[in-house]
Structures are given as C-alpha cells and as structure tokens.
Design a protein around this motif. Structure first.
Motif, mmCIF file in Angstrom:
data_model
loop_
_atom_site.group_PDB
_atom_site.id
_atom_site.type_symbol
_atom_site.label_atom_id
_atom_site.label_comp_id
_atom_site.label_asym_id
_atom_site.label_seq_id
_atom_site.Cartn_x
_atom_site.Cartn_y
_atom_site.Cartn_z
ATOM 1 N N UNK A 66 1.088 -1.198 0.038
ATOM 2 C CA UNK A 66 -0.156 -0.180 -0.193
ATOM 3 C C UNK A 66 0.539 1.630 -0.258
ATOM 4 N N UNK A 67 0.986 2.108 -0.893
ATOM 5 C CA UNK A 67 1.490 3.388 -0.680
ATOM 6 C C UNK A 67 0.331 4.516 -0.850
ATOM 7 N N UNK A 68 1.136 5.250 -0.735
ATOM 8 C CA UNK A 68 0.340 7.222 -1.369
ATOM 9 C C UNK A 68 -0.641 7.442 -2.649
ATOM 10 N N UNK A 69 -1.766 7.721 -2.401
ATOM 11 C CA UNK A 69 -1.945 7.781 -4.008
ATOM 12 C C UNK A 69 -1.271 9.212 -4.646
ATOM 13 N N UNK A 70 -1.745 9.616 -5.943
ATOM 14 C CA UNK A 70 -0.622 10.887 -6.495
ATOM 15 C C UNK A 70 -2.564 11.506 -6.953
ATOM 16 N N UNK A 71 -2.338 12.720 -7.087
ATOM 17 C CA UNK A 71 -3.568 13.583 -7.669
ATOM 18 C C UNK A 71 -4.336 14.448 -6.226
ATOM 19 N N UNK A 72 -5.711 14.625 -6.591
ATOM 20 C CA UNK A 72 -6.746 15.055 -6.048
ATOM 21 C C UNK A 72 -7.368 14.183 -4.789
ATOM 22 N N UNK A 73 -7.445 15.318 -3.821
ATOM 23 C CA UNK A 73 -8.246 13.947 -3.036
ATOM 24 C C UNK A 73 -7.997 15.076 -1.699
ATOM 25 N N UNK A 74 -8.051 15.748 -1.406
ATOM 26 C CA UNK A 74 -7.687 16.292 -0.607
ATOM 27 C C UNK A 74 -6.491 16.281 1.335
ATOM 28 N N UNK A 75 -7.431 16.444 2.364
ATOM 29 C CA UNK A 75 -6.296 15.484 3.041
ATOM 30 C C UNK A 75 -6.047 14.049 3.093
ATOM 31 N N UNK A 76 -7.092 12.809 2.198
ATOM 32 C CA UNK A 76 -7.357 11.728 3.200
ATOM 33 C C UNK A 76 -5.938 10.903 1.698
ATOM 34 N N UNK A 77 -5.307 12.180 1.021
ATOM 35 C CA UNK A 77 -4.251 11.482 -0.045
ATOM 36 C C UNK A 77 -3.064 11.639 0.782
ATOM 37 N N UNK A 78 -3.164 12.693 1.786
ATOM 38 C CA UNK A 78 -1.353 12.981 2.256
ATOM 39 C C UNK A 78 -1.607 11.787 3.823
ATOM 40 N N UNK A 79 -2.447 11.814 4.386
ATOM 41 C CA UNK A 79 -2.228 10.608 5.197
ATOM 42 C C UNK A 79 -2.590 9.066 5.524
ATOM 43 N N UNK A 80 -3.766 8.875 4.421
ATOM 44 C CA UNK A 80 -3.810 7.486 3.555
ATOM 45 C C UNK A 80 -3.114 6.765 2.774
ATOM 46 N N UNK A 81 -2.110 5.821 3.023
ATOM 47 C CA UNK A 81 -1.545 5.286 1.879
ATOM 48 C C UNK A 81 -3.007 3.742 1.093
ATOM 49 N N UNK A 82 -3.883 4.915 0.522
ATOM 50 C CA UNK A 82 -5.067 3.635 -0.268
ATOM 51 C C UNK A 82 -4.606 3.136 -1.636
ATOM 52 N N UNK A 83 -3.831 3.322 -2.486
ATOM 53 C CA UNK A 83 -3.443 3.030 -3.443
ATOM 54 C C UNK A 83 -2.495 1.936 -3.408
ATOM 55 N N UNK A 84 -2.709 0.614 -4.371
ATOM 56 C CA UNK A 84 -1.682 -0.253 -4.335
ATOM 57 C C UNK A 84 -1.111 -0.635 -5.581
ATOM 58 N N UNK A 85 -0.096 -1.012 -5.019
ATOM 59 C CA UNK A 85 1.458 -1.066 -5.753
ATOM 60 C C UNK A 85 1.819 -2.887 -5.670
ATOM 61 N N UNK A 86 1.263 -3.120 -6.980
ATOM 62 C CA UNK A 86 1.209 -4.986 -7.491
ATOM 63 C C UNK A 86 2.737 -4.860 -7.897
ATOM 64 N N UNK A 87 3.244 -6.158 -7.470
ATOM 65 C CA UNK A 87 4.490 -6.957 -8.374
ATOM 66 C C UNK A 87 4.159 -8.572 -8.663
ATOM 67 N N UNK A 88 4.006 -8.891 -9.639
ATOM 68 C CA UNK A 88 4.501 -10.427 -9.471
ATOM 69 C C UNK A 88 5.532 -11.028 -10.903
ATOM 70 N N UNK A 89 6.196 -11.272 -9.913
ATOM 71 C CA UNK A 89 7.790 -11.785 -11.082
ATOM 72 C C UNK A 89 6.902 -13.281 -12.120
ATOM 73 N N UNK A 90 6.944 -13.574 -13.110
ATOM 74 C CA UNK A 90 6.798 -14.025 -14.373
ATOM 75 C C UNK A 90 7.433 -15.321 -14.189
ATOM 76 N N UNK A 91 8.953 -15.604 -13.834
ATOM 77 C CA UNK A 91 9.725 -16.917 -14.029
ATOM 78 C C UNK A 91 9.819 -17.103 -12.562
#
Length: 137
Positions: free
Chosen positions: A19-44
């Motif tokens: 979970x990471x902090x999202x970019x863009x508009x969203x007011x104080x919620x963007x600065x405080x809460x980690x709502x974005x998801x960074x997914x990594x999948x190793x194919x091999x």
C-alpha cells in the motif's frame, strides 16, 4: 488465491502487494492514508505453465519490466480494498490476454471490381485536378 481459469490459479505468496500513497486530488486523505496498491508479480518465479510465461515475456506491454516482473499501480479508487481488487483484476486480464491464441491470418485478394472502382476514382480525381490548371493560350 487468484483464479485465472478453472485449471490455473496463482497463490497469494507469488503476488507482492504494497500500500502506497496515491497521487492527485483527494484533499487531506491523500496525504494521510495509503490507499494506492503497488502490485509486483515475477513471471519466471511463478507457478504458471512455461508456455504462458513465454507468452507473457513476449508481450509488448509497458507494465512488464526487462527483468520479467509485472508492475501494476492501482489508485483509481479512494479505498485500499477496491484498489487491491482492481490491481488483481488487471493482472488477471493481462494473463488472460497472453493465454488467448491468435488466429492465423488468411491472406485474401481484392476483388476485381474493387480494384476497378479504385482506379476509376483515381482517374476522375486526376481529371478534376487537371481542370484546375492554368489555361495555356
């Protein structure tokens, strides 16, 4: 467990999500809460069949790195859970796209009349342009 098809499923331990902090508009919620998801999948390193691994690595997709890792960033929604399902759905669609076998193209010929129509329209267009020229006296 991410189910791709009735026969293929990816265990949760192979999918790395942070979970990471999202970019863009969203007011104080963007600065405080980690709502974005960074997914990594190793194919091999995955348990996918080799044919699907090769097809995924051959895809020309900006989300696949040179090391063969799929990186998806989901930040469309305000809630972390919705972004998590969105990231997993996008991974599922990417793998589905690699599973689909493309039909072999059958070469076809243009019909005689279509060639004739094309040449006639070119001739008419040329005649129209020649009428625009200056008249020599």
């Amino acid at each position: 467990m991410l189910e791709i098809s009735p026969l293929i499923a990816i265990p949760d331990c192979e999918i790395e999500m942070h979970a990471i902090r999202a970019q863009g508009a969203g007011g104080q919620n963007v600065n405080k809460v980690s709502t974005a998801i960074h997914l990594r999948f190793d194919i091999m390193a995955s348990s996918l069949p080799d044919i699907y691994k090769q097809r995924l690595l051959q895809l020309k997709d900006h989300r696949i790195t040179a090391d063969g890792v799929i990186v998806i960033k989901a930040q469309q929604y305000r809630g972390q859970e919705k972004n998590r399902t969105d990231a997993l759905n996008r991974l599922r669609t990417l793998i589905h796209g690699a599973m689909a076998v493309q039909k072999k193209r059958k070469p076809t010929r243009r019909s005689f009349n279509s060639v004739k129509r094309r040449l006639n329209s070119k001739t008419r267009r040329g005649e129209l342009k020649s009428l625009r020229k200056k008249v020599d006296e």
